[in-house]
Design a protein around this motif. Structure first.
Motif, PDB file in Angstrom:
ATOM      1  N   ARG B  84      -7.656  -7.875   6.062  1.00 15.32           N
ATOM      2  CA  ARG B  84      -7.625  -6.476   6.482  1.00 15.32           C
ATOM      3  C   ARG B  84      -6.337  -6.199   7.266  1.00 15.32           C
ATOM      4  N   HIS B  85      -5.981  -7.158   8.121  1.00 13.66           N
ATOM      5  CA  HIS B  85      -4.748  -7.011   8.894  1.00 13.66           C
ATOM      6  C   HIS B  85      -3.537  -6.937   7.962  1.00 13.66           C
ATOM      7  N   ARG B  87      -3.569  -6.194   4.835  1.00 14.73           N
ATOM      8  CA  ARG B  87      -3.643  -5.007   3.978  1.00 14.73           C
ATOM      9  C   ARG B  87      -2.882  -3.864   4.631  1.00 14.73           C
ATOM     10  N   VAL B  88      -3.081  -3.706   5.955  1.00 13.87           N
ATOM     11  CA  VAL B  88      -2.391  -2.634   6.663  1.00 13.87           C
ATOM     12  C   VAL B  88      -0.899  -2.961   6.769  1.00 13.87           C
ATOM     13  N   ARG B  89      -0.580  -4.198   7.158  1.00 14.38           N
ATOM     14  CA  ARG B  89       0.815  -4.558   7.388  1.00 14.38           C
ATOM     15  C   ARG B  89       1.634  -4.524   6.104  1.00 14.38           C
ATOM     16  N   ALA B  90       1.031  -5.017   5.010  1.00 12.69           N
ATOM     17  CA  ALA B  90       1.790  -5.143   3.770  1.00 12.69           C
ATOM     18  C   ALA B  90       1.402  -4.071   2.757  1.00 12.69           C
ATOM     19  N   SER B  91       0.594  -3.095   3.179  1.00  9.60           N
ATOM     20  CA  SER B  91       0.127  -2.032   2.288  1.00  9.60           C
ATOM     21  C   SER B  91      -0.428  -2.585   0.975  1.00  9.60           C
ATOM     22  N   LEU B  92      -1.377  -3.494   1.095  1.00 10.47           N
ATOM     23  CA  LEU B  92      -2.039  -4.004  -0.104  1.00 10.47           C
ATOM     24  C   LEU B  92      -3.040  -2.954  -0.584  1.00 10.47           C
ATOM     25  N   SER B  93      -3.272  -2.903  -1.869  1.00  7.69           N
ATOM     26  CA  SER B  93      -4.307  -2.000  -2.369  1.00  7.69           C
ATOM     27  C   SER B  93      -5.648  -2.702  -2.144  1.00  7.69           C
TER      28      SER B  93
END
Lengths: 346, 106
Positions: B84-85, B87-93
């Motif tokens: 989740r962290h 996802r936000v940092r690396a803009s994962l879908s």
């Protein structure tokens, strides 16, 4: 004097962190809050004077329910440096600061809403390479302050996410607004800005652009470009950034070399990484506050980094900086990265 | 200046002794990385011999060493939090997040 506003800020944050830990009930056993970060010891010798810096930078990430993540990172360091001015011996100064304390609300597949104090999204260094266990060199690039509005942190809101993501290309974006804050722990300037980048996962190539606008008494524009190319299994990784401000501009190009490819696993040869960074800054008009050297500057950083088992790394580098005067800078850092759950799950 | 020299010498000695002391541990490290990609190992065990890599494995490789060394392994209790962290940092879908999570915790 017992409780300075700075310390009070940190204690308040620690209290908040503790209550978050208690409040957060992990949805699944994979969602336990984590504590991570780095602890290290850095030395920097500039013109024969050595500064010693023990540093710890802890991070907390705590999910709340299915859509929220609270994250925060602090840095605590002491620097011991020669008194100078004909005096012998050392003196020291300490620094204790929050890099960010933010709540991320994952609103939809393409949108995350961030509120609080967050790292200003401009270029790549601030968000990606500034953690002490990540950076290849102990010193930030000379252009670091351009676009990050001097403090590197913003207080306000940010929208970010992945606009497109398929096997061939990813497009991500971040846009923010920051209020001015003079609070000891949450220092920021009134500003807004945006960054987007395109990543081609097969080529492992990324290009991106950033824009920032300072909205204090004077309005100033900053523009940035970044290009990263880290081909799979190649023996070199390239990262570069260019930034332009009203009074100066500059760029850096960093290459990380490997003596063996990633697919060979983490072998001894893979663990030794020569690194090289070339930087240049150009001054168009005087501005003592923009953080860049007062005159045009060139700098070559030669480093050798070693990744040890158990998440320990050693960075060492020699830099030659040429401006109105030439200086030699030697730096070493040993950093241990820690990462653990806050409690045992079921 | 003398203390300065001593501290620097101590740093160098420390560096080299750490380096030599940890040489044997490198083999440990290789194992631990293979352990941490348990997903890859399992899929290899199930489909013989040239099993196509799972989506999660490919995405892990394409992403998780972009900004930092891919982690050497971590407790499965925090894999969701890490994802989740990141996802936000690396803009994962969300799909990337799920695929990589499945790869880490098969």
């Amino acid at each position: 004097m017992l409780l300075s506003p700075k310390r009070a800020g940190i204690y308040a944050s620690a209290l908040l962190a503790a209550s978050l830990l208690v409040m957060s009930r992990p949805g699944t056993t994979q969602d336990v809050p984590l504590i991570s970060g780095g602890v290290g010891f850095v030395t920097s010798t500039n013109a024969g004077n050595t500064t010693y810096i023990p540093v710890i930078s802890p991070l907390l990430a705590a999910p709340l329910g299915n859509h929220i993540l609270v994250e925060s990172r602090a840095t605590i360091l002491d620097s011991y440096f020669p008194k100078g001015g004909g005096h012998s011996g050392y003196t020291s100064s300490s620094f204790l600061g929050l890099s960010y304390l933010q709540m991320d609300y994952i609103a939809s597949s393409h949108l995350t809403v961030v509120a609080g104090e967050f790292l200003t999204p401009f270029g790549t260094y601030n968000e990606r390479l500034s953690p002490i266990w990540i950076s290849n060199f102990e010193s930030a690039p000379l252009i670091f302050n351009l676009g990050t509005m001097n403090t590197g942190s913003s207080v306000g809101g940010m929208l970010r996410g992945s606009a497109i993501s398929n096997d061939h290309v990813w497009l991500d974006y971040a846009g923010y607004f920051s209020a001015a804050s003079t609070n000891e722990q949450f220092k920021s300037q009134r500003a807004s800005g945006a960054r987007t980048s395109l990543y081609f996962p097969q080529a492992r190539l990324e290009v991106g652009g950033s824009y920032g606008r300072l909205l204090e008494e004077t309005h100033e524009n900053f523009e940035g470009l970044h290009l990263w190319w880290q081909p799979a299994d190649a023996l070199v990784k390239l990262r570069s950034e260019f930034a332009h401000g009203p009074h100066s501009k500059g760029y850096w190009v960093e290459s990380e070399f490997h003596l063996a490819s990633a697919s060979s696993g983490m072998t001894l040869r893979r663990a030794i990484q020569p690194v090289f960074r070339w930087q240049q800054t150009f001054r168009s008009s005087p501005d003592p506050t923009d953080g860049l050297p007062g005159a045009d500057t060139k700098r070559a950083d030669f480093g050798l980094d070693i990744l040890f088992p158990h998440e320990v790394r050693i960075n060492s580098s020699y830099s030659r900086q040429s401006s109105t005067q030439d200086t030699n800078i030697w730096q070493t850092g040993i950093v241990y990265r820690f990462l653990f759950p806050t409690w045992r799950g079921k | 200046m003398n203390t300065d020299l001593k501290i620097r010498a101590a740093c160098i000695v420390l560096t080299f002794s750490l380096a030599s002391a940890s040489l044997p541990a490198f083999s440990w490290r290789i194992e631990s990385i293979q352990d941490s990609s348990a997903g890859a190992r399992q899929s290899q065990a199930r489909h013989q011999p040239a099993a196509p890599e799972s989506k999660g494995a490919i995405k892990f490789k394409q992403n998780c060493s972009r900004c930092h060394e891919a982690p050497q392994g971590f407790s499965s209790r925090i894999s969701g939090t890490i994802l989740r962290h990141m996802r936000v940092r690396a803009s994962l879908s969300p799909q990337d997040e799920r695929d990589i999570l499945r790869f880490l915790n098969p």
